[in-house]
Write a protein that holds these residues in place. Structure first.
Motif, PDB file in Angstrom:
ATOM      1  N   ASN A  38      15.332  39.225  22.892  1.00  0.00           N
ATOM      2  CA  ASN A  38      15.251  38.310  24.030  1.00  0.00           C
ATOM      3  C   ASN A  38      14.392  38.892  25.152  1.00  0.00           C
ATOM      4  N   TYR A  57      14.205  39.529  28.947  1.00  0.00           N
ATOM      5  CA  TYR A  57      15.147  39.622  30.067  1.00  0.00           C
ATOM      6  C   TYR A  57      14.428  39.635  31.421  1.00  0.00           C
ATOM      7  N   ASN A  74      13.767  37.343  33.498  1.00  0.00           N
ATOM      8  CA  ASN A  74      14.400  36.505  34.527  1.00  0.00           C
ATOM      9  C   ASN A  74      15.900  36.744  34.647  1.00  0.00           C
ATOM     10  N   PHE A  75      16.381  37.786  33.998  1.00  0.00           N
ATOM     11  CA  PHE A  75      17.816  38.086  34.068  1.00  0.00           C
ATOM     12  C   PHE A  75      18.173  38.614  35.459  1.00  0.00           C
ATOM     13  N   LYS A  76      19.225  38.082  36.034  1.00  0.00           N
ATOM     14  CA  LYS A  76      19.674  38.506  37.361  1.00  0.00           C
ATOM     15  C   LYS A  76      21.010  39.245  37.237  1.00  0.00           C
ATOM     16  N   PRO A  77      20.999  40.570  37.388  1.00  0.00           N
ATOM     17  CA  PRO A  77      22.261  41.314  37.299  1.00  0.00           C
ATOM     18  C   PRO A  77      23.242  40.879  38.379  1.00  0.00           C
TER      19      PRO A  77
END
Length: 209
Positions: free
Chosen positions: A71, A73, A75-78
């Motif tokens: 995948n 990541y 645009n992943f927002k922790p």
């Protein structure tokens, strides 16, 4: 670049990557990685350049990581674990105004011993200049950062972008003035870890050492 450590929470790190290397500007390391397909699975062999490598000049060992997905990541927002109240008014403090230069980094204020440096490596944060009215300039990794979202008020540095309020405690020790500045990095924000302290010595003028 994202990473998960002891608490297995995926969060931002101080690292970036390029083909074949993982770069950490804060620790000033470039760690080699190699990807291999073994028995139908994909593994990364990641050179682990920790303090033993940086300060004791030992050979790095390798983490072996197994690929779990492909995948993107980007645009992943922790999830942020800790947020401080940064909506505070400006309160003047003449003691804070001036240039402060990093001389040490400690886990606790009581650990600091003047002229006996605790931190063996280079400093990521090298200097803070506090100006009148709440403006400040941070010198980090050979770059100067001045941003209207990062200001100061009496006893605190307020970072409205990271939502951190870092305590600044000033103490007179052996006739010199030191500031203990809470370093609320991503470890504090996303992993809930206790912040360490930069120790900065006040300079009377730009030319002082």
């Amino acid at each position: 670049m994202l990473g998960a450590f002891d608490n297995a929470i995926l969060a931002y790190t101080t690292t970036s990557w390029t083909n074949g290397l993982i770069i950490n500007k804060q620790s000033k390391t470039a760690s080699r990685y190699e990807i291999k397909d073994i028995d139908g699975a994909t593994y990364m062999f990641f050179e682990w350049k920790n303090g033993d490598y940086s300060f004791r000049h030992k050979e790095p060992w390798f983490y072996v990581l197994k690929k779990s997905d492909s995948n993107d990541y980007s645009n992943f927002k922790p999830k942020r674990i800790l947020e401080d109240d940064v909506d505070l008014p400006f309160e003047d403090d003449e003691q804070m105004i001036g240039i402060w230069q990093s001389v040490d980094c400690v886990n606790n204020i009581e650990d600091f011993i003047p002229y006996k440096r605790n931190w063996p490596g280079d400093f990521f944060l090298t200097e803070i200049s506090f100006d009148t009215g709440g403006a400040l300039t941070l010198s980090m990794d050979s770059e100067k950062v001045s941003n209207p979202l990062i200001t100061w008020t009496k006893g605190l540095v307020l970072n409205r972008f990271n939502k951190t309020a870092s305590r600044c405690e000033i103490r007179e020790i052996d006739g010199e003035t030191f500031m203990f500045y809470e370093w609320k990095s991503g470890d504090y924000q996303y992993r809930g870890m206790k912040p360490s302290f930069y120790v900065l010595k006040k300079l009377d003028s730009v030319g002082d050492n």
